[in-house]
Design an enzyme around this catalytic site. Sequence first.
Site, mmCIF file in Angstrom:
data_model
loop_
_atom_site.group_PDB
_atom_site.id
_atom_site.type_symbol
_atom_site.label_atom_id
_atom_site.label_comp_id
_atom_site.label_asym_id
_atom_site.label_seq_id
_atom_site.Cartn_x
_atom_site.Cartn_y
_atom_site.Cartn_z
ATOM 1 N N GLY A 246 0.724 -1.149 0.119
ATOM 2 C CA GLY A 246 -0.018 0.039 -0.234
ATOM 3 C C GLY A 246 0.736 1.273 -0.066
ATOM 4 O O GLY A 246 1.920 1.189 -0.076
ATOM 5 N N LYS A 247 0.152 2.428 -0.111
ATOM 6 C CA LYS A 247 0.784 3.532 -0.045
ATOM 7 C C LYS A 247 1.803 3.738 0.841
ATOM 8 O O LYS A 247 2.815 4.257 1.072
ATOM 9 C CB LYS A 247 -0.058 4.785 -0.316
ATOM 10 C CG LYS A 247 -0.797 4.874 -1.740
ATOM 11 C CD LYS A 247 -1.132 6.259 -2.122
ATOM 12 C CE LYS A 247 -1.586 6.173 -3.517
ATOM 13 N NZ LYS A 247 -2.877 6.520 -3.641
ATOM 14 N N ARG A 248 1.356 3.370 2.282
ATOM 15 C CA ARG A 248 2.120 3.519 3.429
ATOM 16 C C ARG A 248 3.527 2.642 3.578
ATOM 17 O O ARG A 248 4.218 2.913 4.280
ATOM 18 C CB ARG A 248 1.138 3.134 4.745
ATOM 19 C CG ARG A 248 0.451 4.342 5.352
ATOM 20 C CD ARG A 248 -0.244 4.139 6.554
ATOM 21 N NE ARG A 248 -1.435 4.153 6.038
ATOM 22 C CZ ARG A 248 -2.612 3.496 6.700
ATOM 23 N NH1 ARG A 248 -2.303 2.491 7.712
ATOM 24 N NH2 ARG A 248 -3.766 3.573 6.313
#
Length: 480
Positions: A246-248
Amino acid sequence: MEKAITRFAPSPTGYIHIGNVRSAIYPYLVARQTNGKIILRIEDTDRERYVEGATELIEDTLKWLGLDWDEGPLVGGPNEPYFQTERLSIYMEWVQKLLDSGRAYADPTPPEKIDEYRKECNEKKVPFLYRNFRPENTPTWEPGIPIRFKAEPKEYSWHDEVMGDMHTGPEVLDDIILIKRDGYPTYNFAHIVDDAEMGVTHVMRGVEYLSSTPNYLALYEAFGLERPKLVSLPHILAPIGNKKLGKRDGAKSVTEYRDDGILPEAILNYLASLGWNDGTEQEIYTKEELIEKFSIDRIQNSGARYDENKLFWMNGQWIRRIFNEQGARALYDRTINFWPESASNYPEEYRIKVLSIIYDRLKTLSDLKDMTNYFFEDPKIDTDIIKNNKFLKKMSEAEVEELLKKSIDALAGLKEWDAEYLQETLNGLLAESGKKPAELFSLIRIALSFAPFSPALNLTLEVLGRETSLARLNAVARSI
Ligand code: GLU
């Protein structure tokens, strides 16, 4: 090989995240390999998640990656339109067939009531299945009323090209919503209609849709459609742990990688080989090789771990490959936005020379900024760097000064300032001074660049030129 018709069906909800690109690459490869077609379809019926400009971003990203499409926005095609929001009448026609055959119903139940049913099931700790609460009397459909499928609970068996033979019981079938209260179709319904209308033979998408597949099979059946080949693509996993990238996790959008100086060839190569291999040790693939060698039956059925360092490594390989196969100018054309500001004061030929001696150290094109500054600007003299250098710190200041002066004299006497003569002179200096290469060369290199590294010294000198090189060496000799 039978011609495959595949599709990439993104929802325009923002940038294309690196983890999602593979769902475009694999269908592209299958379509090209079989001389079939790939369709780009914009699934924009979720108006709450819709982002203005996202479609253009998707188009630009695909074009930049070299993933052209045969039907879809910009290119048109026999199945126009390719935006789901422009296909509402088609969905209504299809849903009407189900309403007529009694396989769908207009559902007047208010949302609050549905929440109550759900709560009731939670409290009783039984799974919530809407079909157990199906209303007895259903009105004639009119806008504003959702339409649901009338599920027939039964077992399903099917073959997923990646996941293998699958089997589910009746408990997974439910009265899924086909048309929402707002008049737009759900993904669950719209993609069935579109895939059928567009003649899609291979539904290739993320594995997150696997659990809904029995409901899709029920829809194919209700419409009397042949099942397309189902190809579930396993998740790309975050660098650590067992979750989806994910983006994180630091995974960027394709646009960000492009701005960081990653080449499209590298992204294509890396993502295609993330969770797929052709059974050999080969790591670097051109798009053409991928088209030739890709096969669905070698897609791994477990998640593949994302490794940004590997992407960077591959990018370095691609930088070398472009330089070696297409030439310095071809690589230079890719670097236009990546030079330090001061480079714009120099002619292109000079920048190409700098690139030619430094390209094999680049991992990303944006490395150029920090790695080439001193070719365009005199570096700030910092004699501490000389004093603290691990090879030079044993020498006294006087020794350093003398060595530098000797070097200046020898270099100044050179008739022709080219790499070969420069190397000869440097070798002569080594022999004469009795110093080790690491000592002599570090001194000259630092005096020229004050940078942590530079390409081979003779090449650096050649590109900097006689005048600049001697001026810099003299300035340092004066400062010691
Ligand atoms: N619009 C869906 C998504 O973006 C596409 C899934 C599919 O390819 O069918 O996840």
